[in-house]
Design an enzyme around this catalytic site. Structure first.
Site, PDB file in Angstrom:
ATOM      1  N   ASP A  42       6.764 -10.529   2.154  1.00 20.55           N
ATOM      2  CA  ASP A  42       5.925  -9.615   1.384  1.00 20.55           C
ATOM      3  C   ASP A  42       5.306 -10.308   0.159  1.00 20.55           C
ATOM      4  OD1 ASP A  42       5.036  -7.090   0.522  1.00 20.55           O
ATOM      5  OD2 ASP A  42       6.766  -6.866  -0.778  1.00 20.55           O
ATOM      6  N   CYS A  97      25.056 -25.197 -11.540  1.00 23.11           N
ATOM      7  CA  CYS A  97      25.324 -23.905 -12.173  1.00 23.11           C
ATOM      8  C   CYS A  97      26.600 -23.275 -11.615  1.00 23.11           C
ATOM      9  CB  CYS A  97      24.140 -22.971 -11.916  1.00 23.11           C
ATOM     10  SG  CYS A  97      24.396 -21.296 -12.512  1.00 23.11           S
ATOM     11  N   SER A 134       9.311   5.369  -5.787  1.00 25.54           N
ATOM     12  CA  SER A 134       9.184   4.465  -6.942  1.00 25.54           C
ATOM     13  C   SER A 134       9.037   5.250  -8.239  1.00 25.54           C
ATOM     14  CB  SER A 134       7.952   3.576  -6.769  1.00 25.54           C
ATOM     15  OG  SER A 134       8.053   2.830  -5.586  1.00 25.54           O
ATOM     16  N   CYS A 181      15.890 -17.313 -14.684  1.00 28.45           N
ATOM     17  CA  CYS A 181      17.206 -17.960 -14.795  1.00 28.45           C
ATOM     18  C   CYS A 181      18.004 -17.478 -16.013  1.00 28.45           C
ATOM     19  CB  CYS A 181      17.037 -19.475 -14.824  1.00 28.45           C
ATOM     20  SG  CYS A 181      18.591 -20.329 -15.091  1.00 28.45           S
ATOM     21  N   GLY A 241       0.806  -1.229   0.000  1.00 29.51           N
ATOM     22  CA  GLY A 241       0.000   0.000   0.000  1.00 29.51           C
ATOM     23  C   GLY A 241       0.841   1.282   0.000  1.00 29.51           C
TER      24      GLY A 241
HETATM   25  S1  SF4 Z   1      18.561 -19.648 -11.307  1.00 27.78           S
HETATM   26 FE1  SF4 Z   1      19.852 -19.991 -13.087  1.00 27.78          FE
HETATM   27  S2  SF4 Z   1      21.578 -18.560 -12.832  1.00 27.78           S
HETATM   28 FE2  SF4 Z   1      20.580 -18.805 -10.840  1.00 27.78          FE
HETATM   29  S3  SF4 Z   1      21.718 -20.473  -9.818  1.00 27.78           S
HETATM   30 FE3  SF4 Z   1      19.937 -21.371 -10.857  1.00 27.78          FE
HETATM   31  S4  SF4 Z   1      20.761 -22.025 -12.831  1.00 27.78           S
HETATM   32 FE4  SF4 Z   1      22.205 -20.525 -12.005  1.00 27.78          FE
END
Ligand code: SF4
Ligand code: SF4
Length: 405
Positions: free
Chosen positions: A291, A335, A128, A364, A73
């Site tokens: 939130d 990753c 904002s 990602c 809000g």
């Molecule tokens: S969301 Fe994507 S960039 Fe982040 S750790 Fe996972 S694989 Fe890696």
């Protein structure tokens, strides 16, 4: 109940709940009115909740510094009197701790009285702004559907006239993601020294769509930023920032990423190993896990019945936070940038990858792109730091000057 006396928490307090004087198309919080059907008549945080909150929150903080964050809000709809009371109470319950207040606002109510009050009480204001007027006004509109930019600008100018500290929060969605430099230049021209970019990601309402995993993959609202475009947005701004503004302008996601490059905690929840303990307080004292999870099943309790300390240490709160790590997707485990991301916010893990792995973060591709493109610079800054130099030397190095040191 899990015994862990050191569990710190942050609370984002929403003294008006979801009540707001704007009607931003993309605001996920406006829907929370459905959780509190009688809110239209009684939406303000009452005195007993305010008092319980201030005393309990100070008590819950392990350090000598306590940061109160008021959000919405639109918190300024509470009026100056409310915040004067909050400051008074925080002095009364401070027990010698240093107390800071910050308010995140859409800015339209800021006038001389507010600005004087902020300055006098050293309140940090987050305002904002999504970019230049045509971009900002795409989604950030008044209740009558008019763009809010001019009112926000007037509020910002007033803040500047009174030398109130402020930072700018920019939501990144389809309205601005293809205009990174234009947005960044605009924020700079407004005098922003601290900038937060918040990606806009929202799954579309799927109730009318057949439940089919393939179909679920990309159903997002039309304001949701495309994933890769978000990474490109950040990367383009990063290139400009590191050449022109490093050391003068602080962009939260750049700082937090650099922290992880140095083996430090990220500082922002979405890229931390675990999360949780970033709680959201509704006007009636209901405390939620986050939130982004103000939903029935994620309510921890009410602070009039149980303390913030107790709710924050509950098994429910702890397991929510730990699941960010334990339930990350398979691709995150392999990753190379896991240390900088840890799978992002659980709220955004709603797609599957080409191998059928679920729980993949919608952002990602964007995250990976940003990490990959900025890695050489992050490594160079890390080397500078190790050698005893400030990472801000990057500006000189990249300009080709010989006076890099
Ligand atoms: S969301 Fe994507 S960039 Fe982040 S750790 Fe996972 S694989 Fe890696
Ligand atoms: S759910 Fe997302 S926004 Fe909430 S604390 Fe966790 S990472 Fe942060």
């Amino acid at each position: 109940m899990v015994e862990n006396a050191n569990l710190a928490c942050h609370v984002m307090a929403k003294p008006t709940g979801s009540i707001c004087n704007l009607d931003c198309h993309y605001c996920f919080y406006l829907e929370k009115e459905a959780l509190y059907p009688d809110r239209k008549s009684a939406w303000k945080m009452p005195d007993d909740v305010l008092s319980a909150y201030i005393s309990q929150y100070i008590e819950s903080q392990p350090s000598d510094y306590v940061d109160f964050l008021w959000q919405g809000g639109e918190p300024l709809m509470m009026g100056i009197e409310f915040f004067a009371k909050a400051i008074e109470l925080s002095k009364k319950f401070s027990k010698g701790k240093t107390i800071n207040h910050s308010i995140q606002t859409n800015g339209v109510l800021i006038d001389d009285n507010w600005a004087r009050f902020f300055k006098k009480n050293n309140i940090l204001i987050g305002i904002s702004i999504d970019g230049p007027p045509d971009i900002h006004n795409t989604y950030r509109v008044t209740r009558s559907g008019k763009g809010s930019y001019q009112k926000v600008l007037s509020g910002l100018k007033t803040l500047k006239r009174y030398h109130v500290d402020f930072n700018i929060l920019t939501v990144v969605g389809t309205h601005n993601v293809d205009h990174p430099i234009e947005v960044y230049q605009h924020l700079k021209a407004l005098g922003a020294k601290h900038i937060q970019f918040i990606p806009l990601v929202e799954e579309a309402d799927l109730s009318s769509i057949a439940t089919n995993d393939n179909m679920l993959t990309h159903h997002v609202t039309n304001w949701t930023t495309p994933s890769l475009a978000y990474g490109e947005f950040l990367t383009k701004i990063f290139h400009k920032w590191i050449r022109e503004d490093i050391g003068d302008i602080f962009v939260q996601v750049f700082d937090s990423t650099f922290a992880t490059w140095n083996g430090l905690p990220s500082g922002i929840c979405v890229t931390s190993k675990t999360c949780g303990h970033a709680l959201a307080l509704e006007a009636n004292g209901d405390l939620y896990q986050c939130d982004h999870y103000v939903e029935k099943e994620h309510k921890l309790g009410n602070i009039k019945e149980q303390t913030i300390i107790k709710l924050n240490r509950s098994a429910q709160a702890i397991s929510f936070g730990e699941s960010k790590f334990s339930q990350r997707a398979q691709n995150c485990k392999q990753c190379r940038y896991e240390f900088a991301c840890y799978g992002g916010c659980p709220k955004h893990r709603f797609i599957a990858d080409n191998n059928g792995n679920k729980n993949v973060n919608y952002l990602c591709d964007g995250y990976y792109h940003f990490f990959e493109q900025t890695a050489p610079y992050m490594n160079a800054m890390k080397d500078l730091l190790k050698a005893g130099y400030s990472p801000t030397h990057m500006k000189t190095i990249l300009s080709g000057s010989r006076e890099a040191r």
